[in-house]
Every structure is written in structure tokens, then in C-alpha cells.
Design a protein around this motif. Sequence first.
Motif, PDB file in Angstrom:
ATOM      1  N   GLU A 115      -1.645   1.845   7.720  1.00 12.80           N
ATOM      2  CA  GLU A 115      -2.864   1.131   7.313  1.00 12.80           C
ATOM      3  C   GLU A 115      -2.987  -0.179   8.090  1.00 12.80           C
ATOM      4  O   GLU A 115      -1.972  -0.790   8.455  1.00 12.80           O
ATOM      5  CB  GLU A 115      -2.821   0.813   5.805  1.00 12.80           C
ATOM      6  CG  GLU A 115      -2.899   2.036   4.913  1.00 12.80           C
ATOM      7  CD  GLU A 115      -4.300   2.627   4.813  1.00 12.80           C
ATOM      8  OE1 GLU A 115      -5.208   2.191   5.552  1.00 12.80           O
ATOM      9  OE2 GLU A 115      -4.475   3.555   3.990  1.00 12.80           O
ATOM     10  N   CYS A 118       2.926   3.012   6.819  1.00 13.63           N
ATOM     11  CA  CYS A 118       1.887   3.954   6.393  1.00 13.63           C
ATOM     12  C   CYS A 118       0.693   3.987   7.339  1.00 13.63           C
ATOM     13  O   CYS A 118      -0.225   4.797   7.174  1.00 13.63           O
ATOM     14  CB  CYS A 118       1.415   3.642   4.971  1.00 13.63           C
ATOM     15  SG  CYS A 118       0.655   2.026   4.778  1.00 13.63           S
ATOM     16  N   LEU A 135       0.820  -1.204   0.000  1.00 17.33           N
ATOM     17  CA  LEU A 135       0.000   0.000   0.000  1.00 17.33           C
ATOM     18  C   LEU A 135       0.859   1.262   0.000  1.00 17.33           C
ATOM     19  O   LEU A 135       0.351   2.366  -0.151  1.00 17.33           O
ATOM     20  CB  LEU A 135      -0.942   0.003   1.223  1.00 17.33           C
ATOM     21  CG  LEU A 135      -1.840  -1.245   1.367  1.00 17.33           C
ATOM     22  CD1 LEU A 135      -2.647  -1.182   2.662  1.00 17.33           C
ATOM     23  CD2 LEU A 135      -2.774  -1.405   0.171  1.00 17.33           C
ATOM     24  N   LYS A 144      -8.361  -1.879   0.204  1.00 13.93           N
ATOM     25  CA  LYS A 144      -7.301  -0.889  -0.033  1.00 13.93           C
ATOM     26  C   LYS A 144      -6.398  -1.322  -1.177  1.00 13.93           C
ATOM     27  O   LYS A 144      -6.028  -0.527  -2.038  1.00 13.93           O
ATOM     28  CB  LYS A 144      -6.485  -0.695   1.248  1.00 13.93           C
ATOM     29  CG  LYS A 144      -7.172   0.290   2.176  1.00 13.93           C
ATOM     30  CD  LYS A 144      -6.759   0.132   3.616  1.00 13.93           C
ATOM     31  CE  LYS A 144      -7.734   0.893   4.497  1.00 13.93           C
ATOM     32  NZ  LYS A 144      -7.791   0.367   5.862  1.00 13.93           N
TER      33      LYS A 144
END
Length: 171
Positions: free
Chosen positions: A56, A54, A32, A66
Amino acid sequence: MIENKPEIIDVFQRENIEIKQRGNSWWAKCPLHEEKTPSLELDTGKQVFYCFGCGEGGDVIAFIQKFKGLSFKDAIAYLGITNKPYKVDRKLEAKRKLANEFREWCHIYYCKLCGLLQALDKAKRSAKNLEDINKIANFYHEEPIWDYHSNIIFYGSDDDKLKLYREVKHG
Ligand SMILES: [Zn+2]
């Protein structure tokens, strides 16, 4: 409630994301965000991922949403998950209840028969005269039936017992 979610590890592998085990956990280079060293951790116990790079994280559905840019509904379809509310199987419940009642009845009826047979036996042995015998004579023809029924409950198959249950309960 979401049922049959696939294993998060399997999904990562299916998506050709390289995962490596380090200690007790699995790590991947986060797809991601751009990175050279793995900072995405997979928690196989909780079936979630979290990326320390990040930030996530989430379950396997959140990941696919995602990663593939899909809606929740499409992610579920993509993963082949059935999204059905959990329903109590009333038929199965009723069946279980009946089976329990039946088993309990077998036990109670068997105890009752044993008691009757014992009582009759005792009465027979203590009978001293014709009058005594006449008193219990009515039970004499019941005795083979009690015997027969208790044998079914003790040695019979479930089918035999069920037949007996219906016979005795409903006449
Ligand atoms: Zn990341």
C-alpha cells in the motif's frame, strides 16, 4: 488541487502510530497489515508513504482513506483539508498590476522632470538677451511645480506619490 494537506508525519503521530527515524527516512509498523517489524516508509519530501509488506502507498489522504476506511471526501473532511480549486485572485492581481504601473510611472515622471529642469537650467544660463529669456519665460512658472513634483517623488511617502500620480495622470 488539494491545498493545506497536513504533514504525513504529523498525521501518523496523531493517529498514535509509532514512527522511528532510520537514516534519512521514517519507518512505522504498517497499520494496514499485521507485522512485527516496521516496513512502512514515510517519505517526508514527497509526503507519501509506502509499505514494503503489503504494497500500500500514497499520500496522506490515501493513507487516511485506507486506515479509517473512509471515502476520499470523508478523508479530506477528517483531515480538515479545504478542497477548493485554486483560484487566481483577480483583485490582488489588479492591485499588483496597478502598483507596478505606479512605480514605473514614478520612475519615468521623475526622469522627465529632471530632464525638464536641466534643460531649463541650461536655457537660462545660455540666454543672452531679452528675446531668449522671453522664449523660456513660459517655463519659469512651471519650474517650481517640476521642483515640487520631483521632490515628492524623491522624498515623499507612497500616499503623497499616489496623490501626485492621480493629479498628473487624470488632471
Ligand atoms: Zn503494510
